[in-house]
Write an enzyme that holds these catalytic residues in place. Structure first.
Site, PDB file in Angstrom:
ATOM      1  N   ASP A  29       1.729   1.430   2.101  1.00 42.63           N
ATOM      2  CA  ASP A  29       2.852   0.556   1.715  1.00 42.63           C
ATOM      3  C   ASP A  29       2.467  -0.474   0.665  1.00 42.63           C
ATOM      4  O   ASP A  29       2.547  -1.685   0.883  1.00 42.63           O
ATOM      5  CB  ASP A  29       3.426  -0.141   2.950  1.00 42.63           C
ATOM      6  CG  ASP A  29       4.031   0.830   3.942  1.00 42.63           C
ATOM      7  OD1 ASP A  29       5.220   1.134   3.809  1.00 42.63           O
ATOM      8  OD2 ASP A  29       3.292   1.305   4.829  1.00 42.63           O
ATOM      9  N   HIS A  78       4.071  -0.697  -2.281  1.00 39.83           N
ATOM     10  CA  HIS A  78       5.375  -1.140  -2.798  1.00 39.83           C
ATOM     11  C   HIS A  78       5.252  -1.733  -4.197  1.00 39.83           C
ATOM     12  O   HIS A  78       5.790  -2.818  -4.487  1.00 39.83           O
ATOM     13  CB  HIS A  78       6.020  -2.152  -1.855  1.00 39.83           C
ATOM     14  CG  HIS A  78       6.582  -1.540  -0.608  1.00 39.83           C
ATOM     15  ND1 HIS A  78       7.839  -1.002  -0.549  1.00 39.83           N
ATOM     16  CD2 HIS A  78       6.029  -1.353   0.617  1.00 39.83           C
ATOM     17  CE1 HIS A  78       8.061  -0.530   0.664  1.00 39.83           C
ATOM     18  NE2 HIS A  78       6.964  -0.725   1.394  1.00 39.83           N
ATOM     19  N   ASP A 125       4.834   5.098   0.337  1.00 40.92           N
ATOM     20  CA  ASP A 125       5.443   3.933  -0.321  1.00 40.92           C
ATOM     21  C   ASP A 125       4.475   3.284  -1.303  1.00 40.92           C
ATOM     22  O   ASP A 125       4.309   2.053  -1.320  1.00 40.92           O
ATOM     23  CB  ASP A 125       5.925   2.914   0.705  1.00 40.92           C
ATOM     24  CG  ASP A 125       7.276   3.281   1.298  1.00 40.92           C
ATOM     25  OD1 ASP A 125       7.881   4.259   0.831  1.00 40.92           O
ATOM     26  OD2 ASP A 125       7.718   2.607   2.244  1.00 40.92           O
ATOM     27  N   ASN A 155       9.485   6.593   2.364  1.00 41.60           N
ATOM     28  CA  ASN A 155      10.941   6.601   2.233  1.00 41.60           C
ATOM     29  C   ASN A 155      11.406   5.896   0.972  1.00 41.60           C
ATOM     30  O   ASN A 155      12.555   6.080   0.550  1.00 41.60           O
ATOM     31  CB  ASN A 155      11.575   5.926   3.455  1.00 41.60           C
ATOM     32  CG  ASN A 155      11.118   4.495   3.633  1.00 41.60           C
ATOM     33  OD1 ASN A 155       9.927   4.192   3.587  1.00 41.60           O
ATOM     34  ND2 ASN A 155      12.056   3.574   3.834  1.00 41.60           N
ATOM     35  N   HIS A 156      10.544   5.118   0.316  1.00 42.94           N
ATOM     36  CA  HIS A 156      10.933   4.433  -0.918  1.00 42.94           C
ATOM     37  C   HIS A 156      10.649   5.283  -2.152  1.00 42.94           C
ATOM     38  O   HIS A 156      11.386   5.195  -3.141  1.00 42.94           O
ATOM     39  CB  HIS A 156      10.205   3.090  -1.035  1.00 42.94           C
ATOM     40  CG  HIS A 156      10.814   2.009  -0.215  1.00 42.94           C
ATOM     41  ND1 HIS A 156      11.700   1.083  -0.718  1.00 42.94           N
ATOM     42  CD2 HIS A 156      10.678   1.696   1.095  1.00 42.94           C
ATOM     43  CE1 HIS A 156      12.077   0.255   0.237  1.00 42.94           C
ATOM     44  NE2 HIS A 156      11.464   0.599   1.349  1.00 42.94           N
ATOM     45  N   HIS A 186       4.427   8.570   7.881  1.00 42.84           N
ATOM     46  CA  HIS A 186       5.197   7.432   7.343  1.00 42.84           C
ATOM     47  C   HIS A 186       6.561   7.446   8.022  1.00 42.84           C
ATOM     48  O   HIS A 186       7.552   7.934   7.467  1.00 42.84           O
ATOM     49  CB  HIS A 186       5.339   7.548   5.827  1.00 42.84           C
ATOM     50  CG  HIS A 186       5.862   6.291   5.182  1.00 42.84           C
ATOM     51  ND1 HIS A 186       5.044   5.333   4.633  1.00 42.84           N
ATOM     52  CD2 HIS A 186       7.127   5.822   5.018  1.00 42.84           C
ATOM     53  CE1 HIS A 186       5.761   4.349   4.151  1.00 42.84           C
ATOM     54  NE2 HIS A 186       7.040   4.624   4.380  1.00 42.84           N
ATOM     55  N   HIS A 199       4.617   2.859   6.944  1.00 41.67           N
ATOM     56  CA  HIS A 199       6.013   2.426   7.027  1.00 41.67           C
ATOM     57  C   HIS A 199       6.179   1.098   7.744  1.00 41.67           C
ATOM     58  O   HIS A 199       7.032   0.298   7.362  1.00 41.67           O
ATOM     59  CB  HIS A 199       6.888   3.486   7.704  1.00 41.67           C
ATOM     60  CG  HIS A 199       8.353   3.137   7.692  1.00 41.67           C
ATOM     61  ND1 HIS A 199       9.079   3.005   6.530  1.00 41.67           N
ATOM     62  CD2 HIS A 199       9.221   2.885   8.692  1.00 41.67           C
ATOM     63  CE1 HIS A 199      10.326   2.702   6.827  1.00 41.67           C
ATOM     64  NE2 HIS A 199      10.434   2.611   8.126  1.00 41.67           N
ATOM     65  N   HIS A 225       5.195  -2.622   8.374  1.00 43.65           N
ATOM     66  CA  HIS A 225       4.526  -3.579   7.497  1.00 43.65           C
ATOM     67  C   HIS A 225       3.620  -4.556   8.232  1.00 43.65           C
ATOM     68  O   HIS A 225       2.814  -5.226   7.606  1.00 43.65           O
ATOM     69  CB  HIS A 225       5.565  -4.354   6.682  1.00 43.65           C
ATOM     70  CG  HIS A 225       6.134  -3.557   5.556  1.00 43.65           C
ATOM     71  ND1 HIS A 225       6.705  -4.149   4.451  1.00 43.65           N
ATOM     72  CD2 HIS A 225       6.221  -2.216   5.354  1.00 43.65           C
ATOM     73  CE1 HIS A 225       7.119  -3.203   3.618  1.00 43.65           C
ATOM     74  NE2 HIS A 225       6.842  -2.023   4.159  1.00 43.65           N
TER      75      HIS A 225
END
Length: 725
Positions: free
Chosen positions: A17, A19, A57, A124-125, A213, A241, A243
């Protein structure tokens, strides 16, 4: 087996993650995400690890900006490429794990010098979307920077095959499962349609490592992945996934494996889970044993959070007895925020090295949650949250949402002015937009009231598409399709009593909810593309067909634009008579939408989870039935045949225009030019009578980003016919 040494140890840097690209337009926090990712990759080079494992992610969006892509590629190239040889040996058939033109690990490519390979699944992002079903990770893989594995082409029939690696006498079976919608994955596991494969030989010698994830906690009954769904032969599961950083592996005695949750490297919401210190870990695997070395990230922006109950604060406990106490209450809350700011800066200085400790600490993230229920029926006069937050413009990074007020109530629901039932405010405070999925938020609102016509689960999905995918027509299309389905259902019934009408509507709504829950009801979007603006540059602004503003979602929009265009073009056409009645002009106006959308065809978009079936793959499964490890699957004829879809006889398309032969030669010539510019139609798909109803075909260029594969022609025909009624 001889004694294992450090030469047999596989050292893996584990992170999830990242991001990259989150809030990148913010002038204060815009660079936070890629700075943290760059620190992670620098740690991989400094600690001389054998590989990097990313748990999804990597990007915050599935269409990352060029700045985000540049920063990620720069970090990967600076830290992962080099002359140091990679000591990992691949034992499995790489074509079974990596798809695309380069179906092998990047460090075995003779044209690239990779010293630290990066293995990653998608989340998923940054999931695949659009024509070709590509993800941002596909770009990194084709450039030789990342090994993208763990794909799930069929969400209702998942086969998970490991990447088999070896260093010395240590054998590593690396499993990966990219993100699948939690409810769908829960059903797939429950139905026994997820199959894990194991090495065909020496099963007891392999260390089985898996990364997923998915939701780790049961936010809903089926909206998560239970740990007991995973096979027992696993040794360690890296969970993405979530955080919240839980870097120390936790043992599951029921399944006999450990679970590690690294968490995110950047705070994407102001919640307690994000306030925990951010870590990555170096996983050292020697034989079947492992150990974890946590490493705290230093570039993460400091974050302090506190919750205050005003009724329990000594300074303001009895302040409600005063007439005007807003200023006194505000001063108290300001002092609490100032303490949080100093606390965050002090924690940041503690984790910095001596040479960096003298640097000025970055502006911290601060969140103060205030429960302002007054005892004895009083009332706390609180300042506006936005105005209060703006007092700290030069002190904090989140200048608009420093404080959050909420109030507790004993009742489970409350009434709005319109009479609709709403969840209590304490529930709403927990269901913040930045902390929960939109489906759960909608579900909490809808459970307090009853929907009569619209299906509830489809409603939540449409809102999710509107919020998460920026599809501003999702709600409009959902309501329109639901109403059409209800009307069609009632029209198909011969006799309907008024007393039974609502019962029939409710039964059909329940049926739609069941079909959607079973995955049999697909959300359909129809539309045409507007012409690309003159100033639109595809390289700078992206593909015009990918923009939500490019799609005409209703015939009214098309008619309005085409009428504007016709008012300019029509005088030059000279269609014959100088004066015509309104009745005679009607057919020309009816043809206007076809003129404005010339060359464009109707779009039918289906759910992105619908996938093509791959060929059967023979491989040693968990029961060890096959002796071979990976066996190449036999080639299967592709199911997509775009050529046959465009084959429509031109003679039939021109058939409805035969009665127009009595027109003048000039009019006939003008009409023939119009026919030449129109897309060809197949009359076999239209009605048998002489009406000039058009059935438009599907264009591959007009398929939306959410659709991965081309819909079947028969389905498109049925839907196109229905839309004309």
């Amino acid at each position: 087996m001889p004694a294992l040494t450090t030469a047999d140890t596989i050292r893996i840097l584990v992170a999830t993650d990242s991001h990259v690209g989150y809030n990148e337009r913010d002038h204060i926090r815009g660079d936070d995400s890629w700075r943290s990712f760059h620190e992670v990759m620098c740690l991989a080079k400094e600690r001389d690890v054998d590989m990097v494992l990313l748990g999804g992610d990597l990007f915050h969006e599935n269409k990352p900006s060029r700045k985000s892509m540049y920063q990620v590629m720069r970090s990967l190239r600076m830290n992962c490429l080099g002359e140091k040889p990679c000591e990992l040996e691949v034992l499995s058939d790489m074509s079974e794990n990596f798809q695309g033109a380069f179906n092998h690990v990047n460090y075995e490519d003779p044209d690239i010098n990779v010293s630290i390979p990066v293995f990653s699944i998608h989340g998923n992002h940054d999931d695949p979307s659009g024509e070709g079903h590509f993800a941002a990770l596909d770009l990194l893989q084709v450039s030789g920077l990342v090994n993208y594995f763990g794909r799930t082409p069929e969400s209702d029939n998942i086969q998970i095959k490991p990447v088999l690696l070896q260093k010395g006498n240590t054998k590593l079976a690396l499993y990966g499962m990219s993100n699948v919608r939690d409810e769908r994955l829960f059903r797939t596991f429950r139905d026994g349609k997820v199959k894990f494969f194991q090495p065909g030989t020496q099963k007891q010698d392999w260390f089985n490592l898996m990364t997923v994830h998915q939701n780790h906690h049961a936010y809903t009954e089926t909206g998560y992945l239970p740990e007991n769904f995973l096979p027992e032969f696993l040794d360690l599961v890296v969970w993405g996934h979530e955080h919240e950083c839980l870097i120390d592996p936790k043992y599951n005695p029921e399944m006999n494996f450990h679970v590690m949750q690294p968490g995110s490297s950047v705070a994407t919401s102001l919640m307690p889970g994000e306030a925990v210190a951010k870590h990555v870990a170096i996983l050292s695997v020697t034989g079947r044993d492992f150990k974890v070395e946590p490493i705290r990230l230093k570039t993460v922006r400091p974050f302090a959070m506190k919750e205050v109950v005003l009724a329990e604060e000594k300074e303001v406990k009895h302040i409600t007895r005063k007439q005007d106490h807003r200023a006194e209450l505000t001063r108290h809350l300001i002092s609490v925020v100032d303490e949080l700011i100093e606390q965050a800066k002090a924690e940041w200085r503690e984790m910095q090295e001596e040479e960096d400790a003298e640097e000025e600490a970055p502006k911290p993230l601060i969140r103060l949650r205030v429960e302002y229920t007054a005892p004895g029926g009083g009332n706390y006069d609180c300042e506006n949250p936005q105005r209060f937050s703006n007092r700290f413009v030069e002190k904090v990074a989140n200048v608009n949402d420093v404080i959050q007020f909420y109030r507790k109530k004993a009742s489970g629901t409350r009434k709005t002015k319109g009479g609709a039932d709403m969840p209590e405010e304490s529930v709403l405070a927990q269901l913040a937009i930045d902390s929960v999925r939109i489906e759960k938020l909608v579900r909490e609102f809808l459970t307090a009231q009853n929907l009569t016509i619209l299906p509830q689960n489809s409603f939540g999905d449409a809102v999710s598409q509107f919020v998460d995918k920026d599809d501003r027509h999702a709600m409009e299309m959902f309501v329109s399709e639901s109403l059409k389905s209800q009307v069609k259902h009632l029209m198909d019934v011969d006799k309907v009593d008024e007393d039974e009408l609502m019962d029939m509507v409710d039964q059909h709504r329940s049926k739609l909810e069941q079909l959607f829950a079973a995955g049999e009801l697909k959300r359909v979007r129809k539309g045409k593309l507007r012409p690309k603006p003159d100033g639109w540059h595809s390289d700078l602004d992206g593909n015009w067909s990918d923009q939500p503003a490019a799609i005409l979602h209703s015939d009214n929009e098309a008619e309005e634009e085409d009428d504007d265009a016709a008012s300019v073009v029509a005088p030059a056409r000279g269609r014959g008579k100088a004066a015509t009645t309104k009745k005679a002009a009607a057919p020309a106006k009816k043809a206007a939408p076809a003129k404005g959308g010339r060359g464009k065809k109707k779009v039918v978009e289906e759910d992105s989870d619908e996938e093509e079936e791959d060929g059967d793959i023979l491989m040693a499964d968990s029961d060890g039935e096959e002796s071979q490890l990976f066996v190449q699957s036999a080639p299967k004829a592709p199911s997509r045949k775009p050529a046959t879809r465009k084959a429509s006889p031109p003679k039939r398309a021109a058939a409805p225009r035969k009665p127009a032969q009595a027109r003048s030669s000039a009019a006939a010539k003008s009409q023939s030019q119009l026919d030449f510019s129109q897309p060809s139609f197949s009359q076999s798909r239209g009605p048998a009578n002489g009406t000039s109803k058009k059935v438009q075909q599907i264009s591959d260029d007009d398929i939306s980003d959410d659709d991965a594969f081309e819909p079947a022609p028969s389905t498109a025909t049925v839907r196109s016919t229905r839309s004309k009624r």
